[in-house]
Write an enzyme that holds these catalytic residues in place. Sequence first.
Site, PDB file in Angstrom:
ATOM      1  N   ASN B 397      10.466  -2.856  22.317  1.00 41.78           N
ATOM      2  CA  ASN B 397      11.768  -2.932  22.949  1.00 41.78           C
ATOM      3  C   ASN B 397      12.130  -1.600  23.602  1.00 41.78           C
ATOM      4  OD1 ASN B 397      14.217  -3.860  23.730  1.00 41.78           O
ATOM      5  ND2 ASN B 397      15.065  -4.093  21.686  1.00 41.78           N
ATOM      6  N   ASP B 398      12.338  -0.604  22.780  1.00 41.14           N
ATOM      7  CA  ASP B 398      12.826   0.655  23.313  1.00 41.14           C
ATOM      8  C   ASP B 398      11.778   1.390  24.131  1.00 41.14           C
ATOM      9  OD1 ASP B 398      14.452   1.055  20.124  1.00 41.14           O
ATOM     10  OD2 ASP B 398      15.205   0.127  21.962  1.00 41.14           O
ATOM     11  N   VAL B 399      10.501   1.202  23.826  1.00 36.77           N
ATOM     12  CA  VAL B 399       9.458   1.950  24.546  1.00 36.77           C
ATOM     13  C   VAL B 399       9.294   1.453  25.980  1.00 36.77           C
ATOM     14  CG1 VAL B 399       8.192   2.522  22.451  1.00 36.77           C
ATOM     15  CG2 VAL B 399       7.580   0.467  23.743  1.00 36.77           C
ATOM     16  N   ALA B 438      16.760   1.011  18.537  1.00 33.26           N
ATOM     17  CA  ALA B 438      17.735   2.037  18.877  1.00 33.26           C
ATOM     18  C   ALA B 438      19.136   1.460  19.066  1.00 33.26           C
ATOM     19  CB  ALA B 438      17.306   2.773  20.143  1.00 33.26           C
TER      20      ALA B 438
END
Lengths: 102, 472
Positions: B397-399, B438
């Site tokens: 997701n965040d990457v 996050a």
Amino acid sequence: MDWIYEFLSQNLATIYVLVLATFLGFELISKVPTVLHTPLMSGANAISGVVIIGAILLIRQSSSDDYLALSLGFVGIILGMINVVGGHAVTNRMLEMFKKKK
Amino acid sequence: MSLLPQLVNLGYLSGVIMFIIGLRQLSSPKTARKGNLMAALGMGIAILVTLFIPLEQGDNNFILIFLALAIGTAIGLVASKRVEMTAMPQMVSIFNGLGGACAVAIALIELLKYQVAFDAASAEAPSAGVHLTTLLAMFVGAVAFTGSLIAYGKLQGLIRDSKFKLPQPTLINMILMIGSFVLIGWKTFDPTLPLSYVLILMGVSLIYGITFVLPIGGADMPVVISLLNAFTGVAAALAGIVYANQVMLVGGILVGSSGTILTVLMCQAMNRSLINVIIGGFGGGGTSAATAEDQVAQSITLNDAAILLTYSESVVVVPGYGMAVAQAQKVCHELEQLLEENGVSVKYAIHPVAGRMPGHMNVLLAEADVSYDKLMDLDDSNQALADTDVVVVVGANDVVNPAAKEDAGSPIYGMPILDILQAKHTIVLKRSMSPGYAGIQNPLFFDEKNRMLFGDAKKSLQALVSEVKSLA
């Protein structure tokens, strides 16, 4: 309302065909991937050109001095044939893109 | 009993069967080309057979028929060869409009003939049922005709959504539609009404086709064309009733009903309802701006995802923590092997913080027998992504969150990410739309290149594997 009853009873077989074909049409395409939406629309469109048969029958049934019927039927066949031939040809072109490039 | 009528019926029957098989095959990418050829062959047989039907009246006029068939074939072939791939939808629209016009021409001639019989109170006058059917065929065909022309104009950029705005389009359309039905009913009940009623009906129907499509935004045109195509099918079927011709009836109805379903499916793919397209479509600009603000993430079906993957050249998998949790790496490897067998190049893009700790993901993948040379690090990945057809994000997701690059207010701003939006398509496997680790929303999900495949990563991958298998 007699004529409705009369029409229905005279065309009972037609109505059966109508109902069955309607359900068949729904069932045939109940699951189709998004990428095929446009080609399928185009292919179905070509099939709807089947109306050309009516134009052919119309001309065949007309006498050769009925110029109005002949000219409208003539135009009708041309238009219908463009729909049929163009529709299938365009569909084929779209589907060629699905050929696996090796 | 003579042989000819039997042969004609046999020909029509095979035509109908070929239409059915053709439509069936057109709905799967593996068989679609065959299906199209099959339907074309069915049409050829149906047309050929029609030339041999024994008739009681008429002069046949075969020369005229062959001439018209030849002209139509030539125009159709040339037009379909010349059209550019990007202009396909409007081409289909034109073709469809011509089919509708053909139905109008037939209905008009028939109604003229009826009129003579009605006026003379002759025994040849058609039944009220046939009369009504012909009037309906004219109405539906005319709407399909002018509607398709407007759809063409919109897609071709000849008619702009912002100009040509109708005041009160819904009201106008209601009036025209009700007016058409009143005319049809009136003429049916009193067939001796003068011919001008038929001509007025034709005029009103033609205008209704225009006002029906004009208010609908250009972006919705493919849906409208599909709907109008269903109309043409219905017009053909109605004409089939008039001529007691089974192949017209079944062919037309098949297109009518399958076209309706297809229209609904197309609406669903665009996240809209049909009513919404028809009534809510006041100009395209406003609606599309509204959806951009609403931020609707589009989902993809397993079937579509499988096709997208199978027919691409290069796929990059972005594994993340979610994949590790779901223990999905073995299935992922299976999918990779399957795609490679189909000639698709598959690589993995490993973000430094993918998984629980640096290198964690490499270990997980190695455990699942993923070959080491398929793994790319952050920099290599970002270079390769520009040439990638499809990126599959599994539980990451965040990457991949572009906010890290673009949104200075974002808590992850400045974090190096995998810039997967460089690729042509992205598919995100995710349980729901909830934000990731996050706790921040990911604009990627709402990008128009992106599709969401909701569900447990392992189950989704397993389902993808079996879908790809069924395609190969």
